[in-house]
Design a protein around this motif. Structure first.
Motif, short mmCIF file in Angstrom:
data_model
loop_
_atom_site.label_atom_id
_atom_site.label_comp_id
_atom_site.label_asym_id
_atom_site.label_seq_id
_atom_site.Cartn_x
_atom_site.Cartn_y
_atom_site.Cartn_z
N THR A 162 -35.77 -61.97 -21.20
CA THR A 162 -36.86 -62.58 -21.97
C THR A 162 -36.31 -62.81 -23.37
O THR A 162 -35.12 -62.61 -23.61
N HIS A 163 -37.15 -63.20 -24.30
CA HIS A 163 -36.71 -63.38 -25.68
C HIS A 163 -36.40 -62.04 -26.37
O HIS A 163 -35.80 -62.02 -27.43
N LYS A 164 -36.82 -60.93 -25.73
CA LYS A 164 -36.67 -59.62 -26.37
C LYS A 164 -35.76 -58.65 -25.64
O LYS A 164 -35.28 -57.68 -26.23
N LYS A 165 -35.54 -58.87 -24.33
CA LYS A 165 -34.80 -57.87 -23.57
C LYS A 165 -34.14 -58.46 -22.34
O LYS A 165 -34.49 -59.54 -21.87
N ILE A 166 -33.19 -57.69 -21.81
CA ILE A 166 -32.59 -57.96 -20.51
C ILE A 166 -33.13 -56.89 -19.57
O ILE A 166 -33.23 -55.72 -19.94
N MET A 167 -33.50 -57.31 -18.35
CA MET A 167 -34.01 -56.36 -17.35
C MET A 167 -33.13 -56.44 -16.11
O MET A 167 -32.79 -57.54 -15.66
N LEU A 168 -32.78 -55.29 -15.59
CA LEU A 168 -31.97 -55.20 -14.38
C LEU A 168 -32.77 -54.44 -13.33
O LEU A 168 -33.09 -53.26 -13.50
N LEU A 169 -33.13 -55.15 -12.25
CA LEU A 169 -33.86 -54.55 -11.14
C LEU A 169 -32.89 -54.35 -10.00
O LEU A 169 -32.41 -55.31 -9.40
N SER A 170 -32.56 -53.08 -9.72
CA SER A 170 -31.60 -52.75 -8.67
C SER A 170 -32.17 -51.63 -7.84
O SER A 170 -32.57 -50.60 -8.38
N GLU A 171 -32.22 -51.83 -6.52
CA GLU A 171 -32.84 -50.88 -5.59
C GLU A 171 -34.25 -50.60 -6.08
O GLU A 171 -35.05 -51.50 -6.20
N GLU A 172 -34.58 -49.38 -6.41
CA GLU A 172 -35.93 -49.03 -6.86
C GLU A 172 -36.01 -48.86 -8.37
O GLU A 172 -37.03 -48.42 -8.89
N THR A 173 -34.95 -49.21 -9.09
CA THR A 173 -34.88 -48.93 -10.52
C THR A 173 -34.96 -50.20 -11.35
O THR A 173 -34.25 -51.16 -11.10
N LEU A 174 -35.82 -50.17 -12.37
CA LEU A 174 -35.90 -51.25 -13.35
C LEU A 174 -35.39 -50.69 -14.67
O LEU A 174 -35.98 -49.77 -15.23
N THR A 175 -34.27 -51.24 -15.15
CA THR A 175 -33.69 -50.80 -16.40
C THR A 175 -33.88 -51.91 -17.43
O THR A 175 -33.64 -53.08 -17.13
N THR A 176 -34.30 -51.54 -18.62
CA THR A 176 -34.54 -52.51 -19.68
C THR A 176 -33.55 -52.27 -20.82
O THR A 176 -33.32 -51.14 -21.24
N TYR A 177 -32.95 -53.37 -21.29
CA TYR A 177 -31.99 -53.32 -22.40
C TYR A 177 -32.56 -54.18 -23.53
O TYR A 177 -32.70 -55.40 -23.38
N ASP A 178 -32.88 -53.57 -24.67
CA ASP A 178 -33.37 -54.34 -25.81
C ASP A 178 -32.25 -55.23 -26.33
O ASP A 178 -31.12 -54.76 -26.52
N LEU A 179 -32.55 -56.50 -26.59
CA LEU A 179 -31.51 -57.45 -26.99
C LEU A 179 -30.72 -57.02 -28.24
O LEU A 179 -29.50 -57.21 -28.25
N PRO A 180 -31.35 -56.45 -29.26
CA PRO A 180 -30.55 -56.07 -30.44
C PRO A 180 -29.43 -55.07 -30.13
O PRO A 180 -28.46 -54.96 -30.88
N SER A 181 -29.54 -54.34 -29.01
CA SER A 181 -28.53 -53.34 -28.65
C SER A 181 -27.51 -53.86 -27.65
O SER A 181 -26.63 -53.12 -27.21
N VAL A 182 -27.61 -55.16 -27.28
CA VAL A 182 -26.67 -55.76 -26.33
C VAL A 182 -25.51 -56.39 -27.10
O VAL A 182 -25.71 -57.06 -28.10
#
Length: 197
Positions: free
Chosen positions: A132-152
């Motif tokens: 999105t404009h604010k974060k990257i999301m990784l959906l793998s198996e049963e886990t949703l991990t969110t990465y805030d864009l400023p920390s990427v």
């Protein structure tokens, strides 16, 4: 009427005659097998074969389950539409459960929307990588991990492989479509520029 005769389900009003399944509940009432299944009665709600709930509580539980199912459907449909707009194939999206798509929808706030995405693998498991404009999301198996864009940082693509670091921790996703992987990186890099002030 005795437990062996015809009784009325306290939830739906259906007549229950032996040998059809019936379940005893509080206030010496019974419910039918259909209502029992619809209410998704858990072992902790039973005591010596009797459901420790009133008909009113069971009706509320059925309404709550129905409301939750409608919310899941609504959120999942919204995410399916957003993913389709990014170019992720319907076949790829169909590999993800409605509940998982709904979890993505619940993690997106307000007017935030998925602007780019790709399907691939992460650590040997199928995944969806979305931004999105604010974060990257990784959906793998049963886990949703969110990465805030400023920390990427160090976001790059080579063929269909997307690499980036989140707080110096490396993340690698092997996309199934080179063009989508390149589009993903280009779109996210445009967003990252906004944070480099």
């Amino acid at each position: 009427m005795s437990i062996l005769g015809t009784q009325t389900c306290a939830v739906c009003g259906k007549q229950i005659t032996p040998p059809h399944s019936r379940y005893r509940i509080e206030n010496d009432e019974v419910i039918c097998n259909s209502c029992y299944k619809e209410a998704q009665i858990q072992p902790g709600q039973m005591h010596f074969g009797k459901i420790k709930m009133t008909s009113g509580q069971i009706k509320k539980q059925i309404r709550d389950i129905d409301k939750q199912a409608k919310l899941v459907e609504r959120k999942a449909s919204s995410i399916e539409i957003q993913l389709s707009a990014t170019g992720v194939s319907a076949a790829a999206v169909s590999k993800v459960s409605k509940e998982q798509l709904a979890a993505v929808g619940l993690s997106i706030r307000g007017s935030e929307r998925i602007i780019t995405a790709l399907f691939g693998t992460f650590e040997g498991s199928e995944c969806l990588l979305m931004a999105t404009h604010k974060k990257i999301m990784l959906l793998s198996e049963e886990t949703l991990t969110t990465y805030d864009l400023p920390s990427v940082s160090k976001l790059v693509v080579h063929d269909a492989v997307v690499d980036f670091k989140f707080n110096a921790i490396p993340v690698t996703v092997h996309g199934d479509d080179t063009a989508l992987a390149q589009k993903f990186v280009a779109t996210v890099q445009e967003e990252l520029v906004k944070y480099q002030v």
